[in-house]
Structures are given as structure tokens and as C-alpha cells.
Design an enzyme around this catalytic site. Structure first.
Site, PDB file in Angstrom:
ATOM      1  N   GLU A   1      42.166  44.297  45.675  1.00 47.52           N
ATOM      2  CA  GLU A   1      43.149  43.869  46.678  1.00 47.52           C
ATOM      3  C   GLU A   1      43.524  42.443  46.309  1.00 47.52           C
ATOM      4  OE1 GLU A   1      44.388  45.743  49.007  1.00 47.52           O
ATOM      5  OE2 GLU A   1      43.010  47.428  48.962  1.00 47.52           O
TER       6      GLU A   1
ATOM      7  N   CYS B   1      47.610  37.257  52.538  1.00 49.07           N
ATOM      8  CA  CYS B   1      48.067  37.999  51.351  1.00 49.07           C
ATOM      9  C   CYS B   1      49.351  38.747  51.662  1.00 49.07           C
ATOM     10  CB  CYS B   1      46.975  38.957  50.890  1.00 49.07           C
ATOM     11  SG  CYS B   1      46.324  39.986  52.219  1.00 49.07           S
TER      12      CYS B   1
HETATM   13  P1  NAD Z   1      39.519  33.932  44.655  1.00 49.00           P
HETATM   14  O1  NAD Z   1      39.988  34.924  43.657  1.00 49.00           O
HETATM   15  O2  NAD Z   1      39.424  32.518  44.252  1.00 49.00           O
HETATM   16  O3  NAD Z   1      38.053  34.319  45.176  1.00 49.00           O
HETATM   17  C1  NAD Z   1      37.761  35.561  45.785  1.00 49.00           C
HETATM   18  C2  NAD Z   1      36.261  35.815  45.707  1.00 49.00           C
HETATM   19  O4  NAD Z   1      35.876  35.999  44.334  1.00 49.00           O
HETATM   20  C3  NAD Z   1      35.395  34.671  46.226  1.00 49.00           C
HETATM   21  O5  NAD Z   1      34.333  35.209  46.947  1.00 49.00           O
HETATM   22  C4  NAD Z   1      34.919  33.997  44.946  1.00 49.00           C
HETATM   23  O6  NAD Z   1      33.701  33.302  45.083  1.00 49.00           O
HETATM   24  C5  NAD Z   1      34.746  35.192  44.035  1.00 49.00           C
HETATM   25  N1  NAD Z   1      34.776  34.914  42.592  1.00 49.00           N
HETATM   26  C6  NAD Z   1      35.320  33.843  41.940  1.00 49.00           C
HETATM   27  N2  NAD Z   1      35.171  33.989  40.598  1.00 49.00           N
HETATM   28  C7  NAD Z   1      34.530  35.169  40.396  1.00 49.00           C
HETATM   29  C8  NAD Z   1      34.118  35.893  39.241  1.00 49.00           C
HETATM   30  N3  NAD Z   1      34.325  35.433  38.001  1.00 49.00           N
HETATM   31  N4  NAD Z   1      33.482  37.077  39.404  1.00 49.00           N
HETATM   32  C9  NAD Z   1      33.284  37.593  40.640  1.00 49.00           C
HETATM   33  N5  NAD Z   1      33.656  36.952  41.778  1.00 49.00           N
HETATM   34  C10 NAD Z   1      34.278  35.756  41.668  1.00 49.00           C
HETATM   35  O7  NAD Z   1      40.460  34.115  45.939  1.00 49.00           O
HETATM   36  P2  NAD Z   1      40.497  33.224  47.273  1.00 49.00           P
HETATM   37  O8  NAD Z   1      41.117  31.904  46.984  1.00 49.00           O
HETATM   38  O9  NAD Z   1      39.161  33.259  47.919  1.00 49.00           O
HETATM   39  O10 NAD Z   1      41.502  34.088  48.180  1.00 49.00           O
HETATM   40  C11 NAD Z   1      42.885  33.981  48.126  1.00 49.00           C
HETATM   41  C12 NAD Z   1      43.487  35.130  47.342  1.00 49.00           C
HETATM   42  O11 NAD Z   1      43.084  36.377  47.898  1.00 49.00           O
HETATM   43  C13 NAD Z   1      45.001  35.158  47.393  1.00 49.00           C
HETATM   44  O12 NAD Z   1      45.500  35.455  46.113  1.00 49.00           O
HETATM   45  C14 NAD Z   1      45.311  36.303  48.364  1.00 49.00           C
HETATM   46  O13 NAD Z   1      46.577  36.895  48.201  1.00 49.00           O
HETATM   47  C15 NAD Z   1      44.205  37.249  48.050  1.00 49.00           C
HETATM   48  N6  NAD Z   1      43.992  38.178  49.145  1.00 49.00           N
HETATM   49  C16 NAD Z   1      44.382  39.479  48.984  1.00 49.00           C
HETATM   50  C17 NAD Z   1      44.210  40.378  50.030  1.00 49.00           C
HETATM   51  C18 NAD Z   1      44.646  41.816  49.902  1.00 49.00           C
HETATM   52  O14 NAD Z   1      44.280  42.611  50.757  1.00 49.00           O
HETATM   53  N7  NAD Z   1      45.403  42.193  48.894  1.00 49.00           N
HETATM   54  C19 NAD Z   1      43.644  39.953  51.225  1.00 49.00           C
HETATM   55  C20 NAD Z   1      43.278  38.615  51.349  1.00 49.00           C
HETATM   56  C21 NAD Z   1      43.453  37.732  50.300  1.00 49.00           C
END
Ligand code: NAD
Length: 516
Positions: free
Chosen positions: A234, A268
Site C-alpha cells: 500500500e 495517502c
Molecule cells: P516510509 O516508507 O518511510 O516508512 C514506512 C514503514 O517502513 C516505517 O515503519 C519504516 O520504519 C519502515 N521501513 C523503512 N525502511 C525500511 C526497510 N528498508 N525495510 C522495511 N521497513 C522499512 O513511509 P512513511 O513516511 O512512514 O509514510 C508515508 C508514506 O506512506 C506515504 O508515501 C504515503 O502515501 C504512504 N501511505 C500509503 C497508504 C496506502 O494505503 N496506500 C496509507 C498510508 C500511507
């Protein structure tokens, strides 16, 4: 021991500290979850439902505390935390409690092919095993629960890594589930940043539900592919919001403003690219700016506040970079465009930008903050072209006085969902599968489909007529070649007469008991 601070974005102050999970403990967590999952999956569904029902009652009883915590950790107004995190989580839980028996019921497969005459087939929905949930910070209660509740009901264990920015909400969720009587190994929380997320993927869960940016999603998918672990992604979005000339402009403006600026513009699924039919562009912009001027920005714990701060300084800086680069390419800032240091360290004004180049970051990239670009389209055709002019395909909205027209346009938009005369809210409708196309991800959460994504379909086929010869078993005698061809003619000949004539010889092969 290292700790992760819980920071209130409205003030920048730390209100709690949580020890991080040691990377070597991650594998142990997945192993313990796997062990506990085996007996959980064997328990009758009604027993699993009882635990989740108690969880639902606890979340309802402690709803004010939950909303207050989400607001404090994420920055959104407490009202919004109650409506979008707590209420939607309760609703999704209620949906799955009610519908799990139907969704998970084994399905009978009717076999119509005469070659498999006498076979009874059933499709069972077995739990995947250990589900890893890696979540962002923007809806810290709703996003993991929308995946964890169906996963647990289906008989899975969950290992959850919340965002490092919203650890306390993750622990709150865990505590409620444990209080409801869930074996602690069946829902575990890992505390840490990307390195713990990486360790969780490396520990080999049976499925990964990742929600976050497209950049991290790619890394997770790559690491999962190495181990052939299925992944649900997502990811980001840059939803178009089309306002046609026949729309109720007042209502469209209110809807677009809520969709874009809810959660401080950090959602998002949000109206991130506003496309307005040229005939009404000036009038619509005037209405939009008028309404936006009355938005109250402030700390989320104050009554009457519509929009809180952004989550962290780094996010504000990224937003400023995107805005400055867009302005450098000729765009005009029509409202806002600056920080509000008088309110706190990460407050940013609701901002509207026009006259932008379609090469600008505000159009090309995902924008995660309170900035709304507006462009004009000559007609419906151009509006659709502009809507699809994005690497993302999460959701979209269309505002029109003609619902039939809206629905016809919806079919041409490249996104996982399209709302007519509304935006964003389908993520809160439990039965609607949520997910995107293109770089917005893979798979779906919520709805029946979302629950089945936590299961593996297992086919069980039983032979009831075990004296019937299998046409494909050994015994490829020359003399039975004609009989085999009769089966081919019976099954596939375009001529009904030829099919009828083939029946006696086809039956001869099926009842002929001479297998090798
Ligand atoms: P992010 O990608 O920075 O982090 C998401 C999660 O991944 C965090 O828990 C982080 O610690 C973890 N993470 C970071 N590096 C990793 C790795 N190498 N391996 C595994 N896990 C890792 O995103 P964010 O800043 O927390 O959230 C914002 C983003 O999320 C935006 O792009 C938004 O559009 C998206 N989002 C999408 C949805 C959806 O349903 N499509 C919903 C909410 C947010």
C-alpha cells in the site's frame, strides 16, 4: 539500550521513551509467533471471534484515550483521530466479526468437465501463518488494525512494526489485544526504524503487508522476492480530483479541501491534484480560497482546530523543496506557502498553487503536506488525460451534476478506486477493498478481498466414483486412441451432432478398467 522518543509534533516535546527491539530478537519473535499460530489456527472461528469482540469492546470503552494518544503522537486534531482512526477501526472490526464466517467458509467447486466426472472439490481458506505488518505513522491505529483484525480472525499470528514516529499507539493496540485474551505471541510489536523493518522481512514471515512510501516499498518487495514471500504493498498516491463545470462548486470545494488537508495533508488517499474545467476555473478557485481561509490551524488537542502540524521537521523541509522547485518553474502561490513557527516547530499554512508546469514536483511527485496544486482542463477529455498523467494510481474523485457521466468517466481513470461527488472516505468503508495501481502498490486491504489476502486457498478434491478410468493415466494402448479422441470431440467439437455421436466411445474409455 537505545530508546525511541515519542514526540508531540505540535510542541516538539518528548512525552515518552520506548526501548528499541534488539535486531537479534526479531527472529525469535517470528519463531514464537509461528509456534503460537499453529494452535490458534486450530481453534474454532467462534473462539477467535470472541477474543476480537472483547478487543472491540475494549477499544470502544477506551476510545477517548485512543484518540488522545493518536492526536498527541501524530499531531492530528483529536476529533479527527476519533473519526478516522478509532471509529473506522471499530467499524472494520465489526465488519470482519460479522462476515468472517461467510468469507472463510470453504467453497464448493463444481467440476463441469466430464473427464473429472465424480470428483468433489472444495476450496479452503487457510491462514498464511505469520503475517508481518510494517506500517507508517499517518493513521497509526487504523492502518495496522485493518490488516491485523482479518489476519487474526483467519487464524494467523501478526508481528507488527509500527513507524518509529508512532510507537506508543502500536503498543496501545498490542496491550488492548492482549487484555482481550489474545496469546501475547500472536500479536507482537517490534520497536525501531527501517533496520528493524529489514530484520522482520529477513526473518521470513509468511506474508508481508507493507504500507509506506513507494521508495521503501520497492526495497521491501526486493528483499521479500529473495525469499519468495508474498507482499501486499500500500504505497503512495497523487490522487486527481476532477471538478466538472456542472458540479455543485460549493460542495466540490468543501470536499476537495477536506480530502487534501485532513491529517495535515499527510494522507495517502487525498485530492492531491485538482483539475478544474476551464469554464468554472476562476469561480471555483475563488470559492476554494474563500473556504480555505476559514480553516483553523493549531495544536490537535485544542477544540475547534481543523488542521494540526506536520509530523517532523524533515517532512516540512521536503515539502518546502517541492514547493520552491515548483515556484521556480513559474507557479504562483495563491494562498499560504509558509511555516507557522508561532504555532509550533512543524506547522505549515494550508497552501494553494496555480499556473504550475506539469514537470514540477508538485505535479510529478507524491506531496505529503498541506499543499494543493490546481490546474485547468479545457474539457472532460483533457481532464481524464491530466488525471492519468501520474506514476501513481491510488484513488480519484470526480465532481459533477450528472452521476451517470461521472461513473462513465470513472471507468477511464487509472486508479484502485474512484469516488463521484466525494473523496477519500471509502478507506473508512469496511467492505470496500482498498489499494492502488501503478506505483501505488499491489494487492488490497479491507473488504472480503482484504481478509482473503491473509489466507492461502487450498484445494481439496475427492474422487467419489473411483471406478472411473482416468483418461490420462498410463495404458496409452493404440486401440483406445479412438476412445480418447471421442472424449476430445465430446468436450471441444464445435458441432453439437459430433459431440452427441462421441458419447458412447467416450464413456467406453471412462468405464474401461485397465489402468497400468
Ligand atoms: P516510509 O516508507 O518511510 O516508512 C514506512 C514503514 O517502513 C516505517 O515503519 C519504516 O520504519 C519502515 N521501513 C523503512 N525502511 C525500511 C526497510 N528498508 N525495510 C522495511 N521497513 C522499512 O513511509 P512513511 O513516511 O512512514 O509514510 C508515508 C508514506 O506512506 C506515504 O508515501 C504515503 O502515501 C504512504 N501511505 C500509503 C497508504 C496506502 O494505503 N496506500 C496509507 C498510508 C500511507
Amino acid at each position: 539500550m537505545s530508546v525511541i522518543p515519542a514526540i508531540n509534533p505540535a510542541t516538539g516535546a518528548t512525552f515518552a521513551e520506548t526501548p528499541t527491539t534488539a535486531p537479534e530478537a526479531v527472529e525469535h519473535a517470528v519463531r514464537a509467533a509461528r509456534l503460537a499460530q499453529r494452535s490458534w489456527a486450530r481453534r474454532p472461528l467462534d473462539e477467535r471471534r470472541r477474543v476480537i469482540r472483547r478487543f472491540q469492546d475494549l477499544l470502544f470503552a477506551r476510545r477517548d484515550e485512543a484518540a488522545g494518544l493518536v492526536s498527541r503522537e501524530n499531531g492530528k486534531p483529536a476529533v479527527e483521530a476519533m473519526l478516522t482512526d478509532v471509529a473506522v477501526s471499530l467499524d472494520i472490526t465489526r465488519y470482519y466479526l460479522r462476515h468472517a464466517p461467510r468469507i472463510l467458509k470453504p467453497r464448493r467447486l463444481s467440476h463441469s468437465n466430464v473427464a473429472v466426472l465424480g470428483k468433489r472439490g472444495r476450496l479452503h481458506w487457510d491462514p498464511m501463518g505469520v503475517i508481518a505488518i510494517i506500517a507508517p505513522w499517518n493513521y497509526p491505529l487504523l492502518l495496522p488494525l485493518g490488516e491485523a483484525v482479518p489476519a487474526l480472525l483467519a487464524g494467523n499470528a501478526v508481528v507488527f512494526k509500527p513507524s518509529e514516529f508512532t510507537v506508543r499507539t502500536g503498543l496501545f493496540t498490542r496491550d488492548l489485544l492482549h487484555q482481550a485474551g489474545l496469546d501475547p505471541d500472536l500479536f507482537q510489536v517490534l520497536v525501531g526504524g527501517g533496520e528493524i523493518g529489514r530484520a522482520l522481512v529477513a526473518a521470513g514471515p509468511d506474508k508481508i503487508f507493507f504500507t509506506g512510501s513507494a521508495k521503501t516499498g520497492r526495497l521491501v518487495a526486493k528483499a521479500a522476492a529473495e525469499q519468495v514471500i508474498p507482499v501486499n504493498l500500500e504505497l503512495g498516491g497523487s490522487d486527481p480530483c476532477i471538478v466538472l463545470a456542472d458540479a455543485n462548486l460549493e460542495r466540490a470545494a468543501s470536499g476537495a479541501i477536506w480530502s487534501r488537508f485532513t491529517n495535515g495533508g499527510q494522507t495517502c488517499v487525498a485530492a492531491k491534484r485538482l483539475i478544474v474545467e476551464r469554464k468554472v476555473y476562476d469561480r471555483f478557485l475563488e470559492i476554494l480560497l474563500g473556504k480555505l481561509a476559514s480553516l483553523t490551524v493549531g495544536p490537535g488537542d485544542q477544540p475547534g482546530v481543523d488542521m494540526g502540524p506536520m509530523i517532523r521537521e524533515s517532512q516540512v523541509r521536503e515539502l518546502e523543496r517541492q514547493l520552491a522547485a515548483t515556484v521556480a518553474l513559474g507557479a504562483r502561490v495563491r494562498m499560504g506557502g509558509r511555516r507557522r513557527p508561532d504555532l509550533g516547530p512543524t506547522f505549515f499554512e494550508p497552501t494553494v498553487v496555480t499556473d504550475l508546469s506539469l514537470d514540477a514536483p508538485l505535479w510529478r511527485e507524491e506531496v505529503f503536506g498541506p499543499v494543493l496544486p490546481v490546474v485547468a482542463a479545457d474539457d472532460e477529455e483533457e481532464a481524464v488525460r491530466l488525471a492519468n498523467d501520474s506514476a501513481y494510481g491510488l484513488s480519484a474523485s470526480i465532481w459533477t451534476g450528472d452521476r451517470g457521466r461521472g461513473e462513465a468517466i470513472a471507468r477511464r481513470i487509472e486508479s484502485g478506486s474512484v469516488l463521484i461527488n466525494d473523496a477519500t472516505c471509502h478507506v473508512g468503508i469496511a467492505e470496500v477493498p482498498h489499494g492502488g495501481e501503478k506505483e501505488s502498490g499491489l494487492g488490497r486491504t479491507h473488504g472480503d478481498v482484504g481478509m482473503l489476502e491473509t489466507c492461502r486457498p487450498r484445494y481439496v478434491g475427492t474422487d467419489l466414483l473411483d471406478w472411473i478410468r482416468k483418461p490420462w493415466w498410463f495404458g496409452y494402448h493404440e486401440e483406445s486412441a479412438g476412445d480418447r479422441d471421442a472424449i476430445m470431440r465430446f468436450l471441444y467439437s464445435p458441432s453439437p451432432l459430433a459431440r452427441l455421436r462421441a458419447i458412447p466411445r467416450a464413456l467406453r474409455l471412462l468405464v474401461n478398467r485397465r489402468p497400468v
